[in-house]
Design an enzyme around this catalytic site. Structure first.
Site, short mmCIF file in Angstrom:
data_model
loop_
_atom_site.label_atom_id
_atom_site.label_comp_id
_atom_site.label_asym_id
_atom_site.label_seq_id
_atom_site.Cartn_x
_atom_site.Cartn_y
_atom_site.Cartn_z
N GLU A 130 0.98 -1.09 0.04
CA GLU A 130 -0.06 -0.10 0.06
C GLU A 130 0.80 1.25 0.00
O GLU A 130 1.99 0.92 0.36
CB GLU A 130 -0.85 0.05 1.18
N LYS A 173 2.36 4.61 1.67
CA LYS A 173 2.23 5.32 3.13
C LYS A 173 1.79 6.99 3.02
O LYS A 173 2.55 7.67 2.46
CB LYS A 173 3.69 5.15 3.63
N ASP A 191 0.99 10.43 4.02
CA ASP A 191 1.80 11.15 5.13
C ASP A 191 0.76 12.16 5.69
O ASP A 191 0.50 13.24 5.31
CB ASP A 191 2.62 12.18 4.29
N TYR A 244 -6.98 2.25 6.36
CA TYR A 244 -5.91 0.96 6.04
C TYR A 244 -6.21 -0.28 6.82
O TYR A 244 -5.32 -1.07 6.89
CB TYR A 244 -4.76 1.39 5.72
N LYS A 251 10.52 3.76 3.25
CA LYS A 251 10.45 5.09 3.23
C LYS A 251 11.19 5.46 1.83
O LYS A 251 12.39 5.18 1.63
CB LYS A 251 10.61 5.97 4.25
N CYS A 287 17.44 48.31 0.02
CA CYS A 287 16.20 47.73 -0.45
C CYS A 287 16.42 47.59 -1.87
O CYS A 287 16.75 48.58 -2.69
CB CYS A 287 14.85 48.38 -0.14
N CYS A 338 13.57 49.77 -3.59
CA CYS A 338 13.54 51.30 -3.50
C CYS A 338 14.54 52.00 -2.99
O CYS A 338 14.60 53.17 -2.73
CB CYS A 338 12.14 51.60 -2.60
N CYS A 376 12.68 45.96 4.84
CA CYS A 376 12.58 47.32 4.26
C CYS A 376 11.56 48.16 4.81
O CYS A 376 10.65 47.81 5.13
CB CYS A 376 12.40 47.11 2.52
N CYS A 408 7.59 51.86 -0.87
CA CYS A 408 8.52 50.77 -1.47
C CYS A 408 7.39 49.99 -2.52
O CYS A 408 6.26 49.52 -1.97
CB CYS A 408 9.00 49.88 -0.55
S1 IVH Z 1 -0.62 0.55 9.04
C1 IVH Z 1 0.48 -1.62 12.85
N1 IVH Z 1 -0.71 1.42 6.53
O1 IVH Z 1 2.33 5.24 9.41
C2 IVH Z 1 0.18 -1.19 11.49
N2 IVH Z 1 -0.05 2.95 8.51
O2 IVH Z 1 4.89 4.75 10.50
C3 IVH Z 1 -0.45 0.16 11.80
N3 IVH Z 1 0.66 5.19 7.61
O3 IVH Z 1 1.06 5.04 12.34
C4 IVH Z 1 -0.29 1.14 10.74
N4 IVH Z 1 -0.20 5.03 5.59
O4 IVH Z 1 0.13 6.91 10.62
C5 IVH Z 1 -0.37 1.67 7.80
N5 IVH Z 1 -1.16 2.30 4.50
C6 IVH Z 1 -0.60 2.59 5.68
C7 IVH Z 1 -0.28 3.88 6.25
C8 IVH Z 1 0.12 3.86 7.45
C9 IVH Z 1 0.43 5.88 6.52
C10 IVH Z 1 1.23 5.75 8.88
C11 IVH Z 1 0.29 5.61 10.18
C12 IVH Z 1 1.19 4.81 11.05
C13 IVH Z 1 2.63 5.21 10.68
C14 IVH Z 1 3.43 4.17 11.01
#
Ligand code: IVH
Length: 672
Positions: free
Chosen positions: A118, A120, A122, A232, A319, A413, A416, A431, A437
């Site tokens: 999946e 991740k 942010d 998720y 990551k 500046c 001006c 400035c 300005c």
């Molecule tokens: S699963 C035990 N799936 O990443 C598993 N986490 O570093 C629990 N996160 O605390 C998390 N996308 O805030 C999972 N597709 C994803 C995610 C995800 C982002 C975040 C989440 C978690 C952190 C872990």
């Protein structure tokens, strides 16, 4: 008066329509309505529900608009700990993880190793609890064991279903269902939020903005900031052996969004190709992602292979390293902002980074230049991580050219020529020539015209530059005295565009006092502050005499903001500017204190017909509603009052025939 049956049908229809537009906007990114039209639908629903309070249900979209003020978020215990994931930046470690899981599975006698990959997201992790299908709690992760109950804020998020409908009957019926996922802000919504904030209060990235928003005490403000949710994790499926992949599909069926970019991986090669595909692909998504999460598909095995104290053994997060590139620093230019701050900007040899060509990057301030030790013509490393704007992170010293030259801080500046100054206790230079300005004047004009301020689309950068250069405009008040002939001969203008601009300016006079307050660009006064201020001080006449102490009593206004407001009104140019705005017909005394409005429209039905000079229809209707009245669309004997504007036609005639009271705009205003 409409009857309850018609009302309940209309309410049901509106709810479906609103949810459909929510889905189009948040899940499918294909909005069909403008924000304005969407708000209209919601307003209609809220108005009907107000008339028939018995028809309000906890899953109505009206429950998402917020309004609850939470003093404290109670601490709650998670049903089971919210673990985090172990992280890695290396594909070799992903392989180690994969082999480790394989061994653990073999101990359990399992040969087939399926993983789900999946993205991740942010953002910020949350847990949602549903009882009998209704959302009853939304909590932050906290320390993993205990989090904060932020339900009123969570309810404002359109992609969090308030009710889940289990059509196939796969969920446990008596117990609870828990959904975990990530709250985040889409890039577009993040930019819109930042645009509405004073420069010095902008968030660095969508993640920070999300974290700063979910704990706000005012849920109506949370609603305005528009956050999103992806799910998720799903617990509460009757058949506990349901694999993770099926659970993700199920989440979609229940009305959640999963982002839809997951994939079942049967071997290591599938995992690495998923990671590689999204390394570039993720830049095209409307939200930020920082990696890939790999989870064992067989949920029944999760417990068997267990977790360390912090993270499960059946999952890992890969990551992506922040994207970097090297390029050459060609020059440094100094930009002057609307509040006078001087920012060094790096001009770079164009280079491809994270899906786009970068040729400029901010150096923040002069201390940053010293810290980096960077010189002109140096080779530098630039990086794009969570931030939308790339930054210079270091110098490749080994490649410093012979002709590298120091970057000189200008003493004057660049716009001006005024000697620049350093504010006490601050890193930046500015400035001090606030009034004259040109860069600051241009900045103020562009802020004034921006979307969240007076929203004057035809007043763009190129035009503002010309207007200031030829001294046709020195402050925002001058805009309203521009005549078409003065504009027609400007570059890229012409008769039509001159007309459009004059018309757009005239129309902008109908904007609210609150917007105008924000549009003036007072330091530290963002949209939220302008809203509070306009409620507490409904005219400039009241605001301009308020003391710092008084201002500090307004919600969300601290001593720094209070001082900045007083400083603004103490400037010699301010009275002159306010006078110009008054003469131009802007709403400088427009607002009404919310708590102080009279209720003299109580029970009165009002019809507007013809054009009003000083209010748009929406505002006029709000004013009536705030005072207890109701706006209707057609005249009958029962209509309480008709407000007739210019060019009123058949409705006015009918009202006169029926003997309904008719008033002019002036009389209406007097009643307000
Ligand atoms: S699963 C035990 N799936 O990443 C598993 N986490 O570093 C629990 N996160 O605390 C998390 N996308 O805030 C999972 N597709 C994803 C995610 C995800 C982002 C975040 C989440 C978690 C952190 C872990």
């Amino acid at each position: 008066m409409i009857d309850i049956i018609t009302a309940s049908e209309e309410i049901a229809r509106l709810r479906l329509e609103i949810e459909r537009h929510n889905r189009l906007y948040y899940l499918e990114a294909k909005p069909e309505l403008s924000d304005y039209d969407f708000d209209k639908l919601l307003e209609k629903l809220i108005a009907l529900e107000k008339l028939f309070p018995d028809l309000v249900t906890p899953d109505s979209p009206s429950q998402r608009v917020g309004g609850a003020i939470t003093r404290e978020f109670p601490s709650v215990q998670h049903r089971e700990p919210m673990l985090s994931l172990s992280n890695t930046y290396s594909l070799a470690e992903v392989e180690e993880f994969y082999n480790r899981v394989k061994k653990l599975l073999l101990l359990e006698g399992v040969e087939q190793q399926e993983m789900v990959a999946e993205l991740k997201f942010d953002g910020v992790a949350i847990s949602l609890i549903y009882q009998s299908g209704l959302l009853v709690r939304g909590a932050t992760r906290g320390d993993g064991v205990q989090g904060d109950d932020i339900t009123p804020n969570i309810k404002t998020i359109p992609s969090v279903p308030l009710r889940i409908v289990d059509q196939k009957g796969v969920l446990v019926t008596d117990g609870e269902v828990e959904v975990r996922g990530e709250i985040f802000m889409r890039k577009e919504d993040f930019e819109r939020l930042n645009e509405s904030r004073p420069e010095e209060e902008r968030f660095a990235n969508p993640r920070n903005a999300t974290a700063g928003t979910i704990k706000l005490q005012d849920s109506a403000e949370v609603a305005r900031r528009r956050m999103s949710f992806v799910a998720y994790y799903l617990k509460g499926v009757k058949d506990e052996s349901t694999p993770h992949l099926q659970r993700l599909n199920l989440l979609e069926e229940l009305g959640f969004t999963t982002g839809n970019h997951y994939r079942l991986c049967r071997e290591l090669a599938d995992i690495t190709s998923f990671i590689e595909e999204w390394a570039e692909g993720r830049w095209t998504l409307p939200y930020e992602t920082d990696g890939v999460v790999l989870k064992l598909n067989d949920v029944a095995l999760w417990e068997k292979i267990g977790a360390t104290s912090k993270s499960p053994r059946w999952a890992i997060a890969y990551k992506y390293a922040a994207q970097q590139a090297t390029t050459v620093l060609r020059d440094v230019v100094f930009q002057v902002g609307r509040l006078g701050s001087i920012t060094p900007v790096a001009e770079l040899e164009p280079v491809l980074l994270a899906g786009s060509t970068v040729s400029r990057s901010t150096l923040h301030n002069f201390d940053e230049i010293e810290r980096l030790g960077v010189m002109l013509r140096d080779r530098v490393i630039i990086e794009k991580s969570g931030e939308v704007i790339p930054k210079v992170i270091s110098v490749v010293l080994e490649e410093r050219p012979e002709d590298a030259a120091p970057i000189e801080l200008p003493s004057h500046c660049p716009e001006c020529g005024t000697p620049i100054a350093r504010a006490e206790g601050e890193v930046g230079y500015y400035c001090p020539n606030e009034e004259e300005c040109p860069a600051q004047i241009r900045g103020r004009l562009l802020h004034f015209a921006s979307r969240n301020a007076m929203d004057i689309k035809s007043l763009g950068k190129a035009l503002v530059e010309q207007l200031v250069a030829i001294k046709l405009v020195r402050d925002v008040g001058d805009l309203y005295f521009l005549q078409e002939p003065q504009l027609e001969n400007l570059e890229r203008m012409g008769v039509k565009s001159a007309q459009n601009l004059v018309r757009a300016l005239a129309e902008s006079r109908l904007k609210s006092y609150e917007r105008l307050l924000y549009a003036l660009g007072i330091r530290h006064v963002g949209r939220a502050t302008a809203r509070e201020l306009s409620a507490a001080y409904p005219s400039f006449d009241q605001l301009r005499v308020a003391s710092e102490e008084e201002l500090s009593l307004v919600p969300d206004i601290g001593p720094v903001v209070a001082k900045s407001i007083c400083d603004y009104f103490a400037k010699t140019s301010t009275p002159e500017l306010l006078e110009k705005l008054r003469l131009a017909g802007l709403p400088i005394g427009g607002g009404e204190a919310k708590a102080q409005v009279n209720r003299n429209f109580e029970g009165l039905t009002v019809l507007f017909t013809g054009g009003l000079e000083r209010y748009d229809r929406q505002r006029a209707s709000e004013l009536v509603a705030e005072r207890g009245g109701r706006v209707v669309g057609s005249v009958s004997k029962k209509t309480g009052m008709v407000v007739a504007g210019h060019d009123a036609g058949s409705k006015l005639e009918k009202a006169l025939k029926l003997g309904v009271r008719v008033v002019s705009e002036d009389e209406f205003e007097a009643m307000l």
